[in-house]
Design a protein around this motif. Structure first.
Motif, PDB file in Angstrom:
ATOM      1  N   GLN A 162      -3.042   5.370  -1.734  1.00 52.45           N
ATOM      2  CA  GLN A 162      -3.590   4.315  -2.582  1.00 52.45           C
ATOM      3  C   GLN A 162      -4.184   3.196  -1.741  1.00 52.45           C
ATOM      4  OE1 GLN A 162      -3.578   4.567  -5.986  1.00 52.45           O
ATOM      5  NE2 GLN A 162      -2.734   6.605  -5.603  1.00 52.45           N
ATOM      6  N   GLY A 163      -4.971   2.362  -2.389  1.00 54.27           N
ATOM      7  CA  GLY A 163      -5.454   1.171  -1.726  1.00 54.27           C
ATOM      8  C   GLY A 163      -4.415   0.069  -1.790  1.00 54.27           C
ATOM      9  N   PRO A 164      -4.619  -1.008  -1.033  1.00 54.48           N
ATOM     10  CA  PRO A 164      -3.692  -2.134  -1.100  1.00 54.48           C
ATOM     11  C   PRO A 164      -3.602  -2.705  -2.514  1.00 54.48           C
ATOM     12  CG  PRO A 164      -5.137  -2.336   0.804  1.00 54.48           C
ATOM     13  CD  PRO A 164      -5.667  -1.212  -0.029  1.00 54.48           C
ATOM     14  N   GLN A 201       0.842  -1.186   0.000  1.00 53.63           N
ATOM     15  CA  GLN A 201       0.000   0.000   0.000  1.00 53.63           C
ATOM     16  C   GLN A 201       0.882   1.244   0.000  1.00 53.63           C
ATOM     17  OE1 GLN A 201      -2.840   0.330   3.230  1.00 53.63           O
ATOM     18  NE2 GLN A 201      -4.097   1.784   2.098  1.00 53.63           N
TER      19      GLN A 201
END
Lengths: 116, 115
Positions: free
Chosen positions: B41-43, B37
């Motif tokens: 941002q998202g994972p 991550q």
């Protein structure tokens, strides 16, 4: 390729306001859909999930989400937010069981701040 | 019971060095995932293990990244010749089975900083 789009990066609401966070995904096949939440200083945790059946799913803490297949959407809703809902929310999509895929794709997240 | 644990919680290293990040899944969980991550941002999916084998490593960005799970429990993510762009939080998750119906439980992550 799969992708997930979350429309709002930051949302600020007052307590008792209604919440709707948008999520659209791009994938042609059967999918499983998720909303995860990350409270300040805590791990990511599952809020709710959709696999099949009733497109309106209920999650923890009064959250719900509706899967609209024709719109490739899975929006998260809560009728009345609380200060404790301040967190970051992630929408995620994964290929459905039996498709051979295991990769979960996450959106960029929406930071929600609820004013007391 | 204990959740997913990751060590170290923070790792600072210099460009070009080798690092290892460890994940202890929930006892009995056969499925293990690594994500990265980056800020804002998202994972991002890296790799998925079912038991000892990597069932899907399509998310590893290049051959500097490698992960193992020799006994089907603890997993180690290894990064060679680290670059500044590798700086991120590395998340591990486990679930009780390979099926899509099973929830992934996430660990606290390891924050890697490459100077």
């Amino acid at each position: 390729a799969q992708s997930v789009s979350q429309h709002n990066h930051h949302v600020i609401l007052s307590e008792a306001a209604s919440l709707e966070l948008g999520c659209n995904y791009s994938y042609g096949g059967t999918v499983n859909l998720f909303w995860y939440v990350q409270y300040p200083g805590q791990h990511l945790q599952l809020l709710l999930k959709y696999f099949s059946g009733d497109p309106l799913v209920k999650g923890i803490k009064g959250f719900e989400a509706e899967f609209i297949k024709s719109k490739f959407s899975f929006n998260l809703r809560k009728p009345s937010v609380q200060w404790s809902d301040t967190a970051e929310y992630f929408c995620a999509v994964r290929p459905g069981e039996g498709t051979g895929g295991f990769k979960t794709i996450f959106g960029a997240g929406t930071r929600l701040f609820v004013k007391a | 019971g204990a959740g997913v644990s990751q060590t170290p919680s923070n790792k600072v290293t210099e460009k070009g060095k080798y690092v290892e990040l460890r994940c202890d899944p929930i006892s009995g969980h056969t499925a293990l995932y690594w994500y990265r991550q980056s800020l804002g941002q998202g994972p991002e999916f890296l790799i998925y293990f079912q038991g000892t084998g990597a069932a899907d490593d399509s998310g590893l960005p290049n051959d500097r990244f490698f992960a193992v799970r020799p006994e089907g429990s603890v997993s180690t993510l290894k990064i060679q010749r680290t670059e500044r762009g590798d700086s991120a939080v590395y998340l591990c998750a486990s679930s009780s089975d390979r099926g899509s119906y099973n929830e992934q439980f996430f660990g606290p992550g390891t924050r890697l900083t490459v100077l």
